[in-house]
Write a protein that holds these residues in place. Structure first.
Motif, short mmCIF file in Angstrom:
data_model
loop_
_atom_site.label_atom_id
_atom_site.label_comp_id
_atom_site.label_asym_id
_atom_site.label_seq_id
_atom_site.Cartn_x
_atom_site.Cartn_y
_atom_site.Cartn_z
N ARG A 57 -4.09 2.59 1.68
CA ARG A 57 -3.21 3.38 2.55
C ARG A 57 -2.18 2.46 3.18
O ARG A 57 -1.00 2.73 3.17
CB ARG A 57 -4.06 4.06 3.64
N TYR A 58 -2.65 1.36 3.77
CA TYR A 58 -1.74 0.43 4.46
C TYR A 58 -1.33 -0.70 3.54
O TYR A 58 -2.00 -0.98 2.53
CB TYR A 58 -2.45 -0.15 5.69
N SER A 59 -0.26 -1.39 3.88
CA SER A 59 0.11 -2.64 3.23
C SER A 59 -0.58 -3.78 3.97
O SER A 59 -0.79 -3.71 5.19
CB SER A 59 1.62 -2.82 3.26
N TYR A 60 -0.96 -4.81 3.19
CA TYR A 60 -1.70 -5.93 3.78
C TYR A 60 -0.87 -7.19 3.67
O TYR A 60 -0.44 -7.57 2.58
CB TYR A 60 -3.04 -6.10 3.07
N ARG A 61 -0.65 -7.83 4.81
CA ARG A 61 0.12 -9.07 4.84
C ARG A 61 -0.85 -10.22 5.05
O ARG A 61 -1.66 -10.20 5.98
CB ARG A 61 1.16 -9.02 5.97
N PHE A 62 -0.78 -11.23 4.16
CA PHE A 62 -1.63 -12.41 4.24
C PHE A 62 -0.76 -13.58 4.68
O PHE A 62 0.33 -13.78 4.13
CB PHE A 62 -2.27 -12.70 2.87
N LEU A 63 -1.26 -14.34 5.62
CA LEU A 63 -0.46 -15.42 6.20
C LEU A 63 -1.36 -16.61 6.52
O LEU A 63 -2.42 -16.45 7.14
CB LEU A 63 0.20 -14.92 7.50
N LYS A 82 5.92 -2.49 12.64
CA LYS A 82 5.13 -2.02 11.50
C LYS A 82 3.63 -2.27 11.59
O LYS A 82 2.86 -1.66 10.85
CB LYS A 82 5.63 -2.73 10.22
N MET A 83 3.22 -3.18 12.46
CA MET A 83 1.83 -3.63 12.40
C MET A 83 0.88 -2.62 13.06
O MET A 83 1.04 -2.27 14.21
CB MET A 83 1.73 -4.98 13.10
N VAL A 84 -0.09 -2.20 12.29
CA VAL A 84 -1.10 -1.26 12.78
C VAL A 84 -2.22 -2.03 13.50
O VAL A 84 -2.66 -1.67 14.59
CB VAL A 84 -1.70 -0.46 11.62
N SER A 85 -2.66 -3.10 12.89
CA SER A 85 -3.72 -3.93 13.44
C SER A 85 -3.73 -5.21 12.64
O SER A 85 -3.12 -5.29 11.57
CB SER A 85 -5.10 -3.25 13.31
N GLN A 88 -15.55 -4.15 4.30
CA GLN A 88 -16.07 -2.86 4.79
C GLN A 88 -15.31 -2.36 6.02
O GLN A 88 -14.99 -1.18 6.14
CB GLN A 88 -17.54 -2.99 5.20
N ILE A 89 -15.05 -3.28 6.93
CA ILE A 89 -14.34 -2.92 8.17
C ILE A 89 -12.94 -2.41 7.82
O ILE A 89 -12.48 -1.40 8.37
CB ILE A 89 -14.28 -4.14 9.10
N LEU A 90 -12.27 -3.11 6.91
CA LEU A 90 -10.91 -2.68 6.54
C LEU A 90 -10.94 -1.35 5.81
O LEU A 90 -10.03 -0.52 5.96
CB LEU A 90 -10.24 -3.76 5.67
N PHE A 91 -11.99 -1.12 5.04
CA PHE A 91 -12.13 0.16 4.36
C PHE A 91 -12.26 1.29 5.38
O PHE A 91 -11.63 2.34 5.26
CB PHE A 91 -13.34 0.11 3.41
N ALA A 92 -13.08 1.05 6.39
CA ALA A 92 -13.21 2.04 7.47
C ALA A 92 -11.87 2.23 8.18
O ALA A 92 -11.46 3.35 8.52
CB ALA A 92 -14.29 1.62 8.45
N LEU A 93 -11.16 1.13 8.39
CA LEU A 93 -9.88 1.18 9.09
C LEU A 93 -8.88 2.08 8.37
O LEU A 93 -8.08 2.78 9.00
CB LEU A 93 -9.31 -0.24 9.20
N GLU A 94 -8.95 2.08 7.05
CA GLU A 94 -8.02 2.91 6.27
C GLU A 94 -8.14 4.40 6.62
O GLU A 94 -7.20 5.15 6.48
CB GLU A 94 -8.30 2.73 4.76
N TYR A 95 -9.32 4.78 7.07
CA TYR A 95 -9.57 6.21 7.36
C TYR A 95 -9.70 6.49 8.85
O TYR A 95 -10.01 7.59 9.24
CB TYR A 95 -10.84 6.67 6.64
N GLY A 144 0.84 -1.18 0.00
CA GLY A 144 0.00 0.00 0.00
C GLY A 144 0.88 1.24 0.00
O GLY A 144 2.10 1.14 -0.18
N GLU A 145 0.28 2.43 0.19
CA GLU A 145 1.07 3.66 0.18
C GLU A 145 2.08 3.70 1.31
O GLU A 145 3.15 4.26 1.18
CB GLU A 145 0.13 4.86 0.29
#
Lengths: 442, 442, 442
Positions: free
Chosen positions: B205-211, B233-236, B340-347, B163-164
């Motif tokens: 906005r954020y980078s997303y790590r899949f594991l 680095k981890m926001v949530s 939707q939740i992640l979209f809200a999280l971005e802001y 992400g950015e």
């Protein structure tokens, strides 16, 4: 200042066609300077201030709307509200339908002239009672506004009344509205009364800064020049606005941070029934210059004090906002109550017990009756209560004056008003047991 | 991914006999990689990870329990649940009474095969329906399990979607349970759907790590290698588990710290009725990999998202947890709501007003109708409300974007949902008035 | 110490005419030293201590008030309360009216002799029952007090009982009142009982400091010499006073800061019904030596423990405060309950999980039943509850032992008393999984 002086001053100020710049503003400031020795400052038109620019100075000489029927429908001579504030010049003969977009009225208040401005978008227009507007025949009209925009200046008036400390209380109002009473002249007039009261105080712990500027652009200009100083020195402040009107109580708008000393004092006075003041929470959505002081880059401890609040009375921003509505007596009442609040503020901070290790020897300082043996002595029971209560105040003040507990907190812990503690605070200071941070006489 | 694709993928994955190591896990990961390009990583058996050790890799070839009567009472061919996961090899003919301690059933669910593991204590055994168990005659049985423990590896799959900002959101699930639907395949399948959705976002906005890892030991291994990176680095993050089933709402387990951005977002969406989500408070007593991420040495901002929660449905850890119970539609619903939740999280974080000194000039940026003179203009009253409300949002965002007030707080102050503010945030960002901490385009 | 020993010790101590200095104080301390090996310290008369000065030592040899009618109206031989404590010498024959200002009585308790002191203002006088005062004829009286003020010393007794850590719990009482039971001897006697109990504990995490001094001036002297040490090392402390009397519960006065470990423990024991203790909030207005320890310069974590509180019973500060009112049994009860509180305090702090990264492997340490497969095993359902509950305690302790969550908080999260967790804490410590900050055996 006596009632008649304030009346006369009001009557001189009221008719002047003020704006955010120009001769009307300067004339008004000079009238006030008979009673409060403000220093007049100026900033040139075109100066960049943050995101803003000082606008060209507005010169207004004449404004008149006459019909082909010979009648005058609006005239600056009759009311300084008759022309849009910052109106561009015009000298046109036009039809009613062409004219209408330039006419401003209040249909729900058919006898009132609205107050309309257009500072940052060039426009021209007249304001008039809806009753008059309705009577206008479909004829040709002569719209005549003799105005001009010149490279001039923006002005404000400032004065510092020194106290023991260089930490400051900022008291400010604005002076840019033309013939309006509650939402204009009440502010600078109460400020003037406060100056007179505070300059007569025996002592001032804090220094008091008095400031009168055009609203919004004036405070932004002031902050651009003095914001850093205020961030360093300002303890609390009040924007004074709408301090007349019939409301019984003062109405306080909190600072943005909500925990400034002034917020604490107002909350304390309300909680202890020392002085009942309505409280409005800070909002950036409406208000006066506190919106600038409380913008996020400054976030200054600035509240706003009013009585009959803008937007909450019929005459707001129209010609019904006159002296009859405002009431000269209201201004004295407001000044007296704000003086009380400031007096409480002087003592509301955190003090220091200068003998903090163990309890001080009150006996050797005449602060302490020998409590063990008062049992058989002939105190009236009233005296005992009084002495014990006073002693309790002394002990509470000393124990909690550690630089962390505000005096308002201590008073509430004592179940009394800060006003009850002030004589004791002064006695303890005089005996060298108590000090205040930054107090030069500590 | 369409419904039929997900159905097909599910059907391929379901019968595989997975465990925390081994070929079943790798095969499953490879099937997922058709839709989410995870990189497969490995760690050798015997590696020390904190208090743990990567176990030997389990090889399972065959498992069958037959009676002297010729009948088969349990068989790996029929169900990957039939053998204890990590069972030791056995090839014994024994009596029913000797066999019984090695048989696992659920008397209260006589048709269900339980799911039993014994990763760290060598044991062998079969799992079978209680109904079958009751029918077993008192004869000799042949217990045959062809398994092996080899020096192999533990595997996991990982992918970073940039992400950015290089600050990360971690989305993780596990893939170690054999034929179970809600409490196994729902997690990695929703993760796969989310990858597809997020990779199509216009901006992140954020980078997303899949594991995707084996539960418990897998996340401990991952933390031993990447814990420091995550702490920086981890926001949530979210552990995805049990995301199918009939429950109407998502069910969120808070982070251990309870104040992570993801906690704030879920609370805000609930409070403003934007999306109703059940909330469970963090506990270390049960759950999935969040117990490792939220162990006290890491205390990462990791929540857990489920729908029909482990332990709260009949089929939990037994063969009733199948596709019919889980529902393929449920997975799409979960993925849509989490998106939707992640979209809200971005802001949802704290933004910065880039013109914080005084109010910005909204007029010159087309953000501000000239409010003073709208009184006689022909706005419908609906328009006025809309414009004023939007202006209020603008002013609230600008005043409170000081890096200290999260956007969820501002939205609640505006009495609206963060979704209502997002168009304005984007407009203010586009006009250069608003930024976010760490935003590379600020 | 048995009941009869405590009875005998009380009876020896009671009649002694103690004061804040002098032989009576030293004799009393020496009697206590049979059971608690306090080291006796001294500070010379005239020593400056903060705002105070150690007073001259008071020597009292005889005090008697006789009438010309030959009757004795007050006599030190009959009661050590008969003379004002710190009375100046007098040998005068005077009339009743001259005498009256020197007589102290309690009209509302006509049979009681009041306790009156005048330490810092030279005065002389007698204390007598109001009943006797009323019977005095209007004749001449001989007021005879054979006292003296000498350059001597102030004494206190101190003892440190070492624990594993050098962080300290301070237990203190005073010994300056003459023949009073609840509001004098109860304190040092309970302190003595506590010394005997704590010295028999198998282990003490903290070190325990025992201190007996004259009230107020004694603790100020002690703080002047040891205040810095206490500010560095003291975890919590208790002033012991009024620990006899008929009240069912102990009564605790909080520390000034209200969040000390001792405050947390008392709140926890109350909240979990482990031990019900009345709680009084800190006040500087009345009390004992905690007023000095909690003066703002020290603000030490010092509470005060009482049972039937000063000022709340008829016999307070008069001769009705005797052994019958106090009750020897009450002292044992107080000592037992305070011992429980101190035992809880030992475990009430913040511990550290020594394997904080991921969950520790409980299995290999015999702390973890293999939970996955207990379904078909023959546990009674009671056993399952017990095992599961204990496992929950283990997991909660490990997850929240991060140096930030006090064990009382963890116990409340587990919905149990800290006493329920103590065996587990000890087991986890023994297995090397758990430590406490500053624990030398960590």
């Amino acid at each position: 200042m006596e009632v008649k002086d304030l009346n006369a001053l009001f009557d001189e100020l009221f008719p002047i066609c003020r704006s955010i710049t120009g001769q009307g503003f300067r004339d008004s400031l000079n009238l006030l300077r008979q009673y409060i020795p403000l220093e007049v400052k100026s900033v040139s038109s075109g100066t960049q201030v943050y995101d803003w620019e000082v606008p060209a100075e507005w010169v207004i000489r004449e404004a008149r709307l006459t019909g082909a029927d010979g009648k005058t429908y609006a005239s600056l001579e009759d009311s300084s509200l008759a022309v849009i504030n910052y109106s561009a010049p015009v000298d046109n003969k036009i039809s009613l339908s062409e004219l209408k977009p330039h006419l401003h009225t209040l249909p729900h208040l058919p006898n009132a002239i609205p107050y309309v401005t257009s500072y940052y978008k060039r426009d021209w227009g007249f304001c008039l009672p809806y009753r008059v507007f309705q009577s206008m025949p479909d004829i040709e009209y002569h719209a005549y506004i003799d105005s001009e925009f010149i490279e001039g200046e923006l002005n404000y008036g400032e004065l510092l009344l020194h106290g023991e400390s260089d930490r400051e209380i900022l008291l400010t109002s604005y002076l840019c509205h033309p013939s309006l009473a509650n939402n204009e002249l009440s502010g600078p007039l109460v400020l003037t009364l406060l100056y007179q009261k505070l300059s007569e105080w025996e002592r001032r712990r804090y220094s008091y800064r008095f400031l009168i500027n055009p609203e919004t652009i004036g405070s932004i200009v002031y902050l651009s020049l003095n914001g850093n100083h205020l961030m360093e020195k300002m303890v609390s402040g009040l924007v004074l606005t709408c301090l007349g009107g019939p409301s019984t109580r003062l109405s306080y708008k909190t600072t943005r941070r909500k925990d400034a000393l002034i917020d604490q004092v107002i909350a304390h006075l309300n909680k202890t029934n020392s002085l009942k003041i309505d409280v409005r929470e800070f909002t950036p959505l409406s208000g006066s210059d506190e919106r600038q002081y409380c913008s996020p880059g400054f976030n200054l401890p600035m509240g706003q004090m009013a009585r009959t609040v803008y937007g909450q009375y019929e005459g707001y921003h129209n010609s019904l906002d006159n002296k009859e509505f405002m009431g000269i007596d209201s201004l004295f009442k407001s000044a007296n109550e704000i003086e009380q609040i400031l007096f409480a503020l002087e003592y509301a901070g955190c003090f220091f017990n200068l003998l903090p290790f163990g309890e001080p020897r009150l006996g050797k300082r005449d602060l302490y009756p020998n409590m063990n043996n008062y049992m058989t002595r002939e105190y009236s029971s009233d005296d005992i209560v009084d002495n014990r209560t006073l002693l309790n105040y002394v002990l509470m003040i000393l124990n909690y004056s550690d630089g962390e507990h505000p005096m308002t907190w201590i008073a509430e812990k004592c179940d009394c008003s800060i006003f009850d503690l002030i004589p004791i605070i002064n006695e303890l200071k005089a005996k060298g047991v108590l000090s205040i941070e930054g107090d030069p006489r500590a």
